[in-house]
Design an enzyme around this catalytic site. Structure first.
Site, PDB file in Angstrom:
ATOM      1  CG  PHE A 167      28.375 -41.452   5.759  1.00  0.00           C
ATOM      2  CD1 PHE A 167      29.062 -42.292   6.604  1.00  0.00           C
ATOM      3  CD2 PHE A 167      27.281 -41.934   5.206  1.00  0.00           C
ATOM      4  CE1 PHE A 167      28.746 -43.467   7.296  1.00  0.00           C
ATOM      5  CE2 PHE A 167      26.915 -43.358   5.769  1.00  0.00           C
ATOM      6  CZ  PHE A 167      27.602 -44.109   6.573  1.00  0.00           C
ATOM      7  CG  ASP A 168      32.354 -34.394   5.982  1.00  0.00           C
ATOM      8  OD1 ASP A 168      31.975 -33.669   4.641  1.00  0.00           O
ATOM      9  OD2 ASP A 168      33.474 -34.012   6.306  1.00  0.00           O
ATOM     10  N   GLY A 169      32.219 -36.047   3.699  1.00  0.00           N
ATOM     11  CA  GLY A 169      32.746 -36.726   2.325  1.00  0.00           C
ATOM     12  C   GLY A 169      34.381 -36.871   2.642  1.00  0.00           C
TER      13      GLY A 169
END
Length: 309
Positions: A167-169
């Protein structure tokens, strides 16, 4: 005498993945027929190929792994086809699923109408679709959703006993609060803002519910397959602290965290080999999909700005 009736089936407590036909199978040729010649030609083509199994779509390897969590004694994952296809084309979807030995029993086919309205009764934890408008509708309905890129590379076969999701943040796991500061005032202001607010947890983003669902699943005993998660973010020190503390506040741990500070994400994702990666920035998705299956999350200020241009 009243008849004994079986209890209705429930998806409560399960990890529920809703997926479109084009995310599950490669229907790109058929879709081109639809765009060129219209619905009638598309339905006729799908009917003519009813007994011809469709090729794997970009999300099918992930779906296979997720279904591996199910055992004869416990069904932990439910996969539902949620598609704008017509019911005739739906027959081919189910036939193709059977040919892949996918235990997919449920589907909703809406013949052109956006299907995201059915995500709530399905209690979906994730919606994957090749249609961006449907994905945006799902995100507005507070369901984690991403537009898949059918031409993405696939790495799911490389770790048969492990599901890997990255996941990106900001604007994915977390809200776009910090991204708004960056977009408006630049990197220095972003770094100052995040350092000042390091002890204040970030608000949740659209994919927090999926991370929570994975966290619950991995806590179960005697799972037949493992889960490994990663945070892959452009943040760097000192802005990393707020992200880590936010996950701690949620009582959720990720297995790997990459604070890349502007480095190209694709090479790191190639090394991690996730079964799927989610990011709100199209540029990062374009970098990622050269190596792994990737989905664009059209959420947050960066995507609003692109719509306005």
């Amino acid at each position: 005498m009243a008849q004994n009736r079986a209890m209705p089936y429930s998806v409560e407590g399960k990890l529920v993945v809703a997926i479109s036909s084009r995310a599950l199978f490669d229907f790109e040729e058929e879709n081109r027929t639809f765009e060129r010649d219209g619905e009638a030609a598309y339905i006729a083509l799908q009917f003519a190929r009813l007994d011809v199994p469709a090729r794997q779509g970009v999300a099918l390897p992930l779906v296979k792994k997720l279904l591996s969590f199910n055992t004869p004694g416990q069904q932990r994952v439910e996969v539902v086809v949620l598609s704008k296809n017509d019911p005739v084309s739906g027959l081919r979807v189910f036939n193709s699923a059977k040919s892949e030995n996918l235990n997919v029993e449920r589907g909703v086919f809406t013949r052109g109408r956006s299907p995201y309205h059915y995500l709530e009764p399905l209690k979906a934890n994730l919606f994957l679709s090749a249609n961006e408008a449907d994905v945006r509708g799902a995100l507005q309905a507070k369901v984690p959703a991403a537009r898949v890129y059918p031409e993405s590379a696939q790495a799911a076969s490389r770790h048969a006993n492990e599901v890997r999701i990255a996941f990106d943040g900001d604007a994915v796991l977390f809200s776009d609060e910090a991204e708004r500061v960056y977009q408006r005032d630049g990197l220095d202001a972003f770094t100052k803002h995040e350092t000042t607010n390091a002890l204040r947890p970030l608000p949740p983003g659209p994919f927090k519910p999926l991370l929570e669902a994975l966290h619950r699943l991995r806590a179960e005993k005697a799972l037949p397959i493992r889960i490994r998660t990663a945070l892959v973010t452009a943040r760097s020190a000192p802005a990393h602290e707020r992200a880590v503390r936010t996950l701690m506040d949620w009582n959720i741990a990720v297995d790997e965290a990459m604070f890349l500070g502007g480095l190209e994400k694709g090479a790191f994702l190639k090394a991690f080999e996730p079964d799927f990666y989610f990011d709100d920035q199209r540029g990062h998705v374009d970098s990622a999909r050269l190596h792994v299956a990737a989905g664009h999350v059209p959420f947050g200020v960066a995507n609003i700005r692109k719509l306005e241009k």
